[in-house]
Design a protein around this motif. Structure first.
Motif, mmCIF file in Angstrom:
data_model
loop_
_atom_site.group_PDB
_atom_site.id
_atom_site.type_symbol
_atom_site.label_atom_id
_atom_site.label_comp_id
_atom_site.label_asym_id
_atom_site.label_seq_id
_atom_site.Cartn_x
_atom_site.Cartn_y
_atom_site.Cartn_z
ATOM 1 N N PHE A 43 -1.635 10.908 -1.808
ATOM 2 C CA PHE A 43 -0.695 9.806 -2.030
ATOM 3 C C PHE A 43 -1.393 8.644 -2.737
ATOM 4 C CE2 PHE A 43 2.125 11.297 1.655
ATOM 5 C CZ PHE A 43 3.138 11.721 0.815
ATOM 6 N N ARG A 44 -2.558 8.244 -2.246
ATOM 7 C CA ARG A 44 -3.296 7.128 -2.849
ATOM 8 C C ARG A 44 -3.609 7.391 -4.313
ATOM 9 N NH1 ARG A 44 -6.162 6.916 1.837
ATOM 10 N NH2 ARG A 44 -7.826 8.171 0.954
ATOM 11 N N ASP A 45 -4.041 8.617 -4.607
ATOM 12 C CA ASP A 45 -4.403 8.975 -5.976
ATOM 13 C C ASP A 45 -3.211 8.893 -6.932
ATOM 14 O OD1 ASP A 45 -6.972 9.391 -5.100
ATOM 15 O OD2 ASP A 45 -6.835 11.587 -5.098
ATOM 16 N N SER A 46 -2.000 8.963 -6.395
ATOM 17 C CA SER A 46 -0.791 8.896 -7.224
ATOM 18 C C SER A 46 -0.049 7.570 -7.064
ATOM 19 C CB SER A 46 0.143 10.051 -6.861
ATOM 20 O OG SER A 46 -0.449 11.278 -7.178
ATOM 21 N N ASP A 47 -0.737 6.549 -6.554
ATOM 22 C CA ASP A 47 -0.155 5.217 -6.353
ATOM 23 C C ASP A 47 1.079 5.240 -5.458
ATOM 24 O OD1 ASP A 47 -2.072 3.875 -7.886
ATOM 25 O OD2 ASP A 47 -1.012 4.385 -9.737
ATOM 26 N N VAL A 48 1.022 6.062 -4.432
ATOM 27 C CA VAL A 48 2.088 6.127 -3.436
ATOM 28 C C VAL A 48 1.548 5.480 -2.171
ATOM 29 C CG1 VAL A 48 3.533 7.634 -2.028
ATOM 30 C CG2 VAL A 48 3.065 8.229 -4.417
ATOM 31 N N ASP A 49 2.311 4.545 -1.612
ATOM 32 C CA ASP A 49 1.918 3.875 -0.374
ATOM 33 C C ASP A 49 2.469 4.679 0.791
ATOM 34 O OD1 ASP A 49 1.174 2.139 1.611
ATOM 35 O OD2 ASP A 49 2.599 0.572 1.074
ATOM 36 N N TYR A 50 1.580 5.214 1.619
ATOM 37 C CA TYR A 50 1.986 6.012 2.777
ATOM 38 C C TYR A 50 1.557 5.268 4.029
ATOM 39 C CZ TYR A 50 2.474 9.997 5.944
ATOM 40 O OH TYR A 50 2.843 10.833 6.972
ATOM 41 N N SER A 51 2.499 5.019 4.914
ATOM 42 C CA SER A 51 2.146 4.288 6.123
ATOM 43 C C SER A 51 2.954 4.777 7.314
ATOM 44 C CB SER A 51 2.356 2.784 5.926
ATOM 45 O OG SER A 51 3.696 2.504 5.634
ATOM 46 N N VAL A 52 2.399 4.498 8.473
ATOM 47 C CA VAL A 52 3.052 4.809 9.731
ATOM 48 C C VAL A 52 3.245 3.484 10.455
ATOM 49 C CG1 VAL A 52 2.830 5.990 11.946
ATOM 50 C CG2 VAL A 52 1.967 7.081 9.855
ATOM 51 N N THR A 53 4.475 3.184 10.800
ATOM 52 C CA THR A 53 4.773 1.983 11.586
ATOM 53 C C THR A 53 5.643 2.390 12.763
ATOM 54 O OG1 THR A 53 6.706 1.474 10.230
ATOM 55 C CG2 THR A 53 4.654 0.400 9.619
ATOM 56 N N LYS A 54 5.701 1.541 13.748
ATOM 57 C CA LYS A 54 6.562 1.821 14.895
ATOM 58 C C LYS A 54 7.999 1.980 14.408
ATOM 59 C CE LYS A 54 4.143 -0.220 18.700
ATOM 60 N NZ LYS A 54 4.611 -0.145 20.064
ATOM 61 N N ASN A 55 8.681 2.966 14.951
ATOM 62 C CA ASN A 55 10.049 3.232 14.526
ATOM 63 C C ASN A 55 10.966 2.030 14.727
ATOM 64 O OD1 ASN A 55 9.408 5.849 13.728
ATOM 65 N ND2 ASN A 55 9.900 6.718 15.715
ATOM 66 N N THR A 56 10.770 1.303 15.799
ATOM 67 C CA THR A 56 11.590 0.119 16.066
ATOM 68 C C THR A 56 11.410 -0.927 14.968
ATOM 69 O OG1 THR A 56 11.289 0.524 18.430
ATOM 70 C CG2 THR A 56 12.158 -1.623 17.799
ATOM 71 N N LEU A 57 10.164 -1.153 14.561
ATOM 72 C CA LEU A 57 9.899 -2.129 13.512
ATOM 73 C C LEU A 57 10.440 -1.648 12.168
ATOM 74 C CD1 LEU A 57 6.246 -3.177 14.448
ATOM 75 C CD2 LEU A 57 8.396 -4.281 15.092
ATOM 76 N N THR A 58 10.350 -0.342 11.916
ATOM 77 C CA THR A 58 10.885 0.222 10.678
ATOM 78 C C THR A 58 12.401 0.060 10.633
ATOM 79 O OG1 THR A 58 9.073 1.814 10.604
ATOM 80 C CG2 THR A 58 10.991 2.282 9.231
ATOM 81 N N LYS A 59 13.074 0.267 11.760
ATOM 82 C CA LYS A 59 14.536 0.092 11.809
ATOM 83 C C LYS A 59 14.921 -1.362 11.514
ATOM 84 C CE LYS A 59 15.408 3.859 15.035
ATOM 85 N NZ LYS A 59 15.864 4.232 16.380
ATOM 86 N N ILE A 60 14.176 -2.301 12.048
ATOM 87 C CA ILE A 60 14.444 -3.719 11.784
ATOM 88 C C ILE A 60 14.245 -4.011 10.297
ATOM 89 C CG2 ILE A 60 13.642 -6.083 12.213
ATOM 90 C CD1 ILE A 60 12.871 -5.093 15.081
#
Length: 102
Positions: A43-60
């Motif tokens: 992902f990094r090599d292709s300029d894609v931002d990959y992240s894991v965040t808490k589902n609750t925060l992602t929903k907000i």
């Protein structure tokens, strides 16, 4: 009361939703650290931002970005999100990853 760190995560995730042409959700349950590290590098090599965040925060963040309720069914369990300006880059990487890691 929300912490400053959580407020920043929601703000950054909201911006990612708003500014990305491609948003892809992945489940990473059962993938070992070595394998997920290879995926993150791709992902990094292709300029894609990959992240894991808490589902609750992602929903907000999704709600604040105008996607209220759209991702609620997806956001359960262990979910990583790939954000990209190129809408097809994450799909290509995920396809190749799946082919190499059956």
């Amino acid at each position: 009361m929300p912490t400053e760190q959580k407020i920043d995560i929601v703000k950054n995730t909201t911006e990612k939703f708003k500014n990305s042409s491609g948003v892809y959700f992945t489940r990473y349950t059962g993938i070992d650290v070595k394998t997920i590290t290879k995926l993150r590098k791709s992902f990094r090599d292709s300029d894609v931002d990959y992240s894991v965040t808490k589902n609750t925060l992602t929903k907000i963040a999704a709600k604040e970005a105008g996607f209220d309720g759209i991702f609620d069914d997806i956001l359960s369990g262990q979910v990583g999100i790939a954000y990209s300006e190129d809408p097809t880059a994450p799909a290509r990487i995920i396809k190749e990853f799946k082919k190499d890691n059956k």
